[in-house]
Structures are given as C-alpha cells and as structure tokens.
Design a protein around this motif. Structure first.
Motif, short mmCIF file in Angstrom:
data_model
loop_
_atom_site.label_atom_id
_atom_site.label_comp_id
_atom_site.label_asym_id
_atom_site.label_seq_id
_atom_site.Cartn_x
_atom_site.Cartn_y
_atom_site.Cartn_z
N ALA A 100 0.83 -1.20 0.00
CA ALA A 100 0.00 0.00 0.00
C ALA A 100 0.87 1.26 0.00
O ALA A 100 0.56 2.24 -0.69
N LYS A 101 1.96 1.24 0.76
CA LYS A 101 2.86 2.39 0.77
C LYS A 101 3.47 2.62 -0.61
O LYS A 101 3.57 3.78 -1.06
N VAL A 128 2.21 1.80 -3.49
CA VAL A 128 1.17 2.29 -4.39
C VAL A 128 0.91 3.78 -4.15
O VAL A 128 0.78 4.56 -5.10
N HIS A 129 0.85 4.19 -2.90
CA HIS A 129 0.61 5.61 -2.59
C HIS A 129 1.77 6.48 -3.09
O HIS A 129 1.55 7.61 -3.55
N SER A 174 -4.97 -2.02 1.49
CA SER A 174 -4.37 -2.31 0.18
C SER A 174 -5.36 -2.06 -0.96
O SER A 174 -5.02 -1.47 -1.99
N ASP A 182 -7.94 -0.02 -0.91
CA ASP A 182 -8.16 1.42 -1.04
C ASP A 182 -7.04 2.08 -1.85
O ASP A 182 -7.30 2.98 -2.66
N ALA A 183 -5.81 1.63 -1.62
CA ALA A 183 -4.69 2.18 -2.38
C ALA A 183 -4.82 1.83 -3.87
O ALA A 183 -4.58 2.68 -4.74
N GLU A 184 -5.22 0.60 -4.17
CA GLU A 184 -5.41 0.20 -5.56
C GLU A 184 -6.53 1.00 -6.23
O GLU A 184 -6.44 1.35 -7.42
N LYS A 200 -7.43 4.09 -5.50
CA LYS A 200 -6.91 5.43 -5.78
C LYS A 200 -5.95 5.42 -6.97
O LYS A 200 -5.91 6.38 -7.75
#
Length: 223
Positions: free
Chosen positions: A88-89, A91-92, A185, A187-189, A191
């Motif tokens: 997730a990090k 991806v952000h 994870s 939520d990151a995808e 975005k």
C-alpha cells in the motif's frame, strides 16, 4: 521392605559395638551417611507412575498440534500484514509521483519529463515487487489457516476442547488483522485506478491543446 529393615537394624547393632575412636574417623562418617540415606529411602514410599491411556495421549498430541499451528499462523499473519502494508505504501508513492507529473504537464523541459518518468517507472517496478511478495505470503497464510482449522477439528474430536477453542480464537484474530490490512491495500489500488483515469484525461487534453496550437502554423505553411 521388612527384610530391608532387618538388614538395617543388624547393621546398626553391629556398628554400635565399634570403638569410639573408629567412629570419629572420616570413613566412619561416610558409612553413617550412607546408612541414613538408605533408611530414609525405606521410610518414604515410592510413587507409582500414573498409567496414561490412549485418550490422554491423543489429547496431549492434539494440544501440541494446535500450539504449533497457532505459531505458524501467527508468523504467517505478521508476514502477510507487513507485505500488504508495504504494498500500500508503494502504491501511494506511485500515485503521488503520477499526480505530480500531471500537475506539471506542459511546464517541464523534455529532460525534466524524462527524469520524472524514470522515477515513475522505477516505482512501478517496486509496486510490482511488493505485489508479488504480498501474493506469496498470502498463499502461505491461507495454508496456515487451513492447518489451524484442521488442528482445531482434531483437538475437538479428541476431547481437547480448550485447545480447540484457543486455536479458533487465534484464527479469528488473525483473520481480523489480515482483513484490515487488505482493506488498506484495496483502497490504495482504487486510488491508483482513479489516478490512471485522470492521467488518460489529462494526457488527452494536453495533446489536444498542442494540436490546436500547431494548427495555425500549418495553415500558414499552406499559404
């Protein structure tokens, strides 16, 4: 036991006749100590080892299986949640880079745009690596979950209810932690997908504006 007592009594009667000088010698002291230990062993009854039935042995074995399964699940859960967090990090970070590029679109020189794109490509590779790591640990975690479910069932059938309840409780906690990390994870995808749509729209607008600026020059050349 009675014969042993008789032998000890005869020994003490024999030793009582020994001269006082001999009794004070170190060897005599050692002999007395040995006899005292022997007498105390005779006075204390030996405990019989409890016979273990097959049921109790099976319950103990089932408890050991639940303990080891819970340990495996704990380690697999920690590895998976960490992998999901790092994914997730990554991806952000990629989202931030892409949005930064879109915000400066048309304001950078070709060299600056190339530098940013190299960073974006590198970050995309990092995202792919983190995703592969996450998927690998997820397979391990699923295996651990199945193992704990089987161990809990075996413990319940064998009569080790407490062990079965414990491993099922650990399983519920592990699933809760993983679901929370998976939500972050996802939520990151989501975005990232929104950023890609934004990128396509901005690139289309940018190309359209460039064509409009070049059109008058084309007409001038025709004239």
């Amino acid at each position: 036991m009675a014969a042993l007592w008789r032998r000890s009594l005869i020994s003490f009667r024999y030793l009582s006749r020994i001269k006082p000088a001999v009794r004070k010698s170190p060897r005599w002291t050692s002999v007395l100590a040995s006899l005292a230990v022997g007498g105390s062993l005779c006075a204390v009854p030996f405990k019989q080892v409890e016979n273990l039935s097959h049921d109790s042995l099976v319950r103990r074995a089932a408890s050991l299986v639940t303990d080891s399964s819970s340990t495996f699940l704990s380690q697999a859960t920690l590895a998976l949640t960490d992998a999901l967090t790092e994914y997730a990090k990554a991806v952000h970070t990629l989202i931030a880079l892409q949005r930064q590029y879109l915000a400066s679109l048309g304001k950078l020189s070709p060299a600056e745009e190339d530098t940013i794109w190299q960073v974006i490509i590198s970050q995309r590779a990092e995202v792919a690596h983190r995703q592969d790591e996450q998927e690998r640990f997820e397979l391990t975690w699923v295996t651990a979950v199945r193992l704990c479910e089987a161990a809990a069932e075996a413990a319940y059938i064998s009569g080790a209810e407490n062990a079965s309840i414990t491993v099922r409780t650990n399983l519920q906690l592990a699933q809760s932690h993983v679901e929370e990390a998976q939500k972050v994870s996802r939520d990151a995808e989501k975005k990232l997908a929104e950023t890609k749509v934004m990128e396509v729209e901005r690139m289309t607008q940018h190309q359209g504006s460039n064509e409009e600026e070049e059109t008058p020059e084309a007409y001038l050349r025709e004239d």
